[in-house]
Design an enzyme around this catalytic site. Structure first.
Site, mmCIF file in Angstrom:
data_model
loop_
_atom_site.group_PDB
_atom_site.id
_atom_site.type_symbol
_atom_site.label_atom_id
_atom_site.label_comp_id
_atom_site.label_asym_id
_atom_site.label_seq_id
_atom_site.Cartn_x
_atom_site.Cartn_y
_atom_site.Cartn_z
ATOM 1 N N GLU A 297 0.856 -1.223 0.086
ATOM 2 C CA GLU A 297 0.086 0.122 0.025
ATOM 3 C C GLU A 297 0.884 1.141 -0.140
ATOM 4 O O GLU A 297 0.860 2.128 0.843
ATOM 5 C CB GLU A 297 -0.972 0.019 1.194
ATOM 6 C CG GLU A 297 -1.795 -1.314 1.074
ATOM 7 C CD GLU A 297 -2.857 -1.275 2.398
ATOM 8 O OE1 GLU A 297 -2.728 -0.373 3.234
ATOM 9 O OE2 GLU A 297 -3.556 -2.276 2.570
ATOM 10 N N GLU B 263 -6.599 -10.325 -0.923
ATOM 11 C CA GLU B 263 -7.327 -10.241 0.203
ATOM 12 C C GLU B 263 -8.703 -10.247 -0.009
ATOM 13 O O GLU B 263 -9.499 -9.315 0.507
ATOM 14 C CB GLU B 263 -6.694 -8.966 0.858
ATOM 15 C CG GLU B 263 -5.379 -9.051 1.117
ATOM 16 C CD GLU B 263 -4.802 -7.755 2.035
ATOM 17 O OE1 GLU B 263 -5.649 -7.099 2.542
ATOM 18 O OE2 GLU B 263 -3.537 -7.505 1.817
#
Length: 372
Positions: free
Chosen positions: A159, A264
């Site tokens: 991220e 995810e």
């Protein structure tokens, strides 16, 4: 495929009314499983929490071993847990996690070597470029080096991008500049030369952030650092993003010569505050009963929508199985899901294929049915 409305059965468990679409009683006893169904396509993975790593529940443990052939560490390898102090590392749980994966002959993913969130407090206090560089070097060398030849894939950087595709502000960007990503991948390659190395992020299936990700990934590749794949975090909802954007991203990242993973995966069924998308852990909202409508179970109508959403997603995954190496669900069952406490705490979400009692939902049957 049209999904017919399912019949429901209701039971009371510890005061909790569970309403679930009726599935075959023997659906977990007849030898069928997700990992077997998709064996020739891609790994089917899940994220493990501490209780699952410690094998505290035999029923859950059997479900994991039966249904999945890849595992990711949900939280235990994040800096605040594995490296709480400058000269202190906590490896007990990670050693158990790796042993669990080896025992069950699973593809093992380490998550994550470098992330701006869930840092140990001592890291946030670092003020100098040299000290942060030393931390990053020691952190990656020690952890990736310890599991050299034992972990199959590493989320090296997690991220690093904003929603517009620019670099996210973080201590790493502030003190080390944009090249901290290149440095991280070079360190990981040296410490774990036979391990696949990935960049992992949410919303990179959306056009602006996708463009930024392509620029970032290309820069890493052009630097001479090795990067093997990109993880698209599938933190999605019943309403979005459009499968067209997901498909376009799979194709675009594959054209860079990278393996593509959905890392995810979960699909929220709850109301979305401020129409937010993604998985920015820093976004939180106040509790509100109106935002938590399914505390007594998931209605048939929503079960059907969830099943249809997953079916649409897996059709795209199957179509591009030559580009995708792994699909990992972010949790084993609904009770484990982080979405019960984010972006609003104390909600009852139902985002996965197995309910709070480890029973397969309608969505499980639909995902499995695509391979029959």
């Amino acid at each position: 495929m049209k999904i017919e409305k399912c019949k429901t059965a209701s039971i009371i468990l510890a005061g909790f009314l569970v309403i679930s679409c009726n599935v075959k009683k023997d659906s977990l006893d007849n030898g069928s499983s997700l990992k077997n169904a998709y064996e020739k396509d891609f790994y089917i993975g899940t994220a493990l929490d501490i209780n699952q790593i410690n094998e505290n529940d035999s029923e859950v443990n059997n479900l994991i071993a039966t249904q999945f052939n890849a595992v990711t560490a949900e939280n235990i390898m994040k800096c605040e847990v594995i490296h709480p102090k400058w000269d202190t590392y906590e490896f007990d749980l990670t050693d158990k996690f790796v042993a669990y994966g080896k025992k069950n002959k699973m593809f093992i993913v380490g998550h994550t070597l470098l992330w701006h969130s869930q840092l140990a407090p001592f890291v946030r206090k670092i003020k100098s470029k040299d000290s942060l560089q030393l931390f990053m070097t020691n952190h990656i060398n020690t952890i990736a080096g310890r599991y050299k030849g034992k972990i199959d894939g590493w989320d090296v950087v997690n991220e690093a991008l904003n929603e517009d595709g620019t670099y996210r502000k973080s201590i790493f960007l502030d003190l080390l500049g944009e090249d901290f990503l290149i440095t991280a991948f070079k360190l990981a390659e040296k410490a774990a030369p036979d391990t696949e190395l990935y960049y992992n992020d949410f919303n990179i299936e959306q056009p602006k952030k996708r463009a930024g990700a392509i620029t970032l990934l290309t820069k890493i590749k052009n630097s001479g650092a090795r990067i093997d794949g990109v993880g698209i975090q599938g933190h999605w909802s019943l309403d979005g993003p459009p499968v067209k954007e997901i498909e376009e991203s799979i194709i675009a990242f594959s054209k860079l010569g990278l393996k593509v993973m959905i890392t995810e995966l979960d699909v929220s069924v709850l109301p979305n505050p401020n129409k937010m998308v993604g998985a920015n852990v820093e976004q939180n909202f106040a509790e509100d009963p109106k935002m938590n409508p399914y505390t007594k179970g998931l209605p048939d109508s929503v079960q059907v929508k969830l099943a249809q959403r997953y079916e649409d997603l897996f059709k795209i995954f199957i179509k591009h199985k030559d580009k995708i190496s792994r699909i990992t669900f972010w949790g084993v069952n609904d009770g484990q899901s982080w979405l019960n406490n984010w972006p609003i705490r104390n909600r009852t979400n139902h985002p996965l294929l197995f309910d709070r009692n480890n029973k397969p939902k309608l969505v499980y049957e639909k995902v499995l049915g695509l391979k029959k």
